[in-house]
Design an enzyme around this catalytic site. Structure first.
Site, PDB file in Angstrom:
ATOM      1  N   ASP A  14       0.833  -1.213   0.000  1.00 35.83           N
ATOM      2  CA  ASP A  14       0.000   0.000   0.000  1.00 35.83           C
ATOM      3  C   ASP A  14       0.866   1.260   0.000  1.00 35.83           C
ATOM      4  O   ASP A  14       1.976   1.263   0.541  1.00 35.83           O
ATOM      5  CB  ASP A  14      -0.916  -0.021   1.235  1.00 35.83           C
ATOM      6  CG  ASP A  14      -2.086   0.947   1.083  1.00 35.83           C
ATOM      7  OD1 ASP A  14      -2.416   1.325  -0.059  1.00 35.83           O
ATOM      8  OD2 ASP A  14      -2.683   1.317   2.115  1.00 35.83           O
ATOM      9  N   HIS A  31       2.246   3.390  -9.137  1.00 41.70           N
ATOM     10  CA  HIS A  31       2.030   1.960  -9.395  1.00 41.70           C
ATOM     11  C   HIS A  31       3.170   1.371 -10.228  1.00 41.70           C
ATOM     12  O   HIS A  31       3.571   0.232 -10.023  1.00 41.70           O
ATOM     13  CB  HIS A  31       0.686   1.742 -10.095  1.00 41.70           C
ATOM     14  CG  HIS A  31      -0.492   2.115  -9.256  1.00 41.70           C
ATOM     15  ND1 HIS A  31      -0.661   1.635  -7.959  1.00 41.70           N
ATOM     16  CD2 HIS A  31      -1.553   2.926  -9.490  1.00 41.70           C
ATOM     17  CE1 HIS A  31      -1.779   2.148  -7.463  1.00 41.70           C
ATOM     18  NE2 HIS A  31      -2.337   2.932  -8.355  1.00 41.70           N
ATOM     19  N   LEU A 125       7.059 -20.524  -3.996  1.00 43.27           N
ATOM     20  CA  LEU A 125       5.715 -20.096  -4.385  1.00 43.27           C
ATOM     21  C   LEU A 125       5.575 -18.589  -4.333  1.00 43.27           C
ATOM     22  O   LEU A 125       5.996 -17.948  -3.366  1.00 43.27           O
ATOM     23  CB  LEU A 125       4.696 -20.700  -3.419  1.00 43.27           C
ATOM     24  CG  LEU A 125       4.256 -22.127  -3.703  1.00 43.27           C
ATOM     25  CD1 LEU A 125       3.560 -22.698  -2.476  1.00 43.27           C
ATOM     26  CD2 LEU A 125       3.310 -22.175  -4.908  1.00 43.27           C
TER      27      LEU A 125
END
Ligand code: IPE
Ligand code: IPE
Ligand code: MG
Length: 227
Positions: A14, A31, A125
């Site tokens: 965030d 972003h 992962l």
């Protein structure tokens, strides 16, 4: 290195918008830099022996944002899924998207599946949460169980139908940007996760910030309800 006490770390990435605003730049630029930082931080977590990383990229609530911002985020996402297979293979990372992909175009879904399939045999992962909501995930799990004929479900059943079933629950959830909330992230899996909040905005996140979170984690006393 392989004895890192954190088996699964999750990030609520965030603060991209605020980071850009502070520099009088459009939120989209935040972003863009955030996407670069995501790759750096994920790489670092893998290098220090953390075997599972989850990142929150786009929530089921983020559709409330202006169209141009949503398009910019999905543009970055699209670029990532098409151009990172080689890096993921080199780093032995299996990419898994978590969230409701049923709303995406068939083309995007096909490309998401392609990178998932190419990396399927890798050991580490990386879950990327896109159009993800914790409540939506629980509903999805229950609906799958109903479709299988279940009339009653156990905690184990639901856990086995979570998008993150390949990994243990996150030991540590790190939120940048200073807000003390989960914002619908990993609601089921976070039951006993340690939570670390930093005021650092995601595009400013460094490997040292990860170290700080891990050091704080080591000081925590996890009781899991016991003594
Ligand atoms: C997080 O940064 C990225 C997404 C939610 C997609 P924000 O865009 O929420 O940045 P702030 O919180 O407005 O600074
Ligand atoms: C959480 O951030 C979602 C992601 C990081 C993808 P938000 O910016 O959407 O969360 P709120 O609105 O502050 O709770
Ligand atoms: Mg935000």
């Amino acid at each position: 290195m392989e004895d890192c006490p954190v088996r699964h770390i999750a990030f609520i990435m965030d603060g991209n918008g605020r980071w850009a605003k502070k520099r009088l730049l459009p939120r989209e630029y935040g972003h863009k830099v955030g996407a670069e930082v995501f790759e750096k931080i994920v790489g670092y977590c893998s290098d220090i022996g953390i075997n599972a990383v989850t990142v929150y990229a786009f929530s089921t609530e983020n559709w409330k944002r202006p169209k141009h911002e949503i398009e910019a985020i999905f543009g970055l996402f699209s670029d990532y899924i098409d151009n990172r297979t080689e890096t993921l293979m080199k780093k032995n990372v299996r990419l898994v998207f978590i969230g409701d992909r049923s709303v995406f175009s068939p083309d995007l879904r096909k490309r998401m599946e392609a990178v998932e399939n190419k990396t399927i045999n890798n050991e580490k992962l990386l879950f990327v949460a896109i159009n993800y909501g914790g409540r939506s995930e629980i509903c999805h799990a229950v609906n799958e169980l109903i479709a299988e004929g279940a009339t009653e479900v156990s905690e184990e059943d639901i856990t086995a139908h979570m998008y993150t079933k390949l990994a243990p629950d996150p030991d540590l959830i790190v939120r940048t940007g200073g807000e003390y909330r989960l914002s619908n992230f990993l609601l089921w899996q976070s039951a006993y996760s340690e939570i670390y909040v930093t005021d650092t905005l995601w595009p400013d996140m460094t490997n040292e910030d990860v170290d700080r979170a891990l050091n704080e984690f080591k000081r925590r006393n996890r009781r899991f309800g016991g003594l």
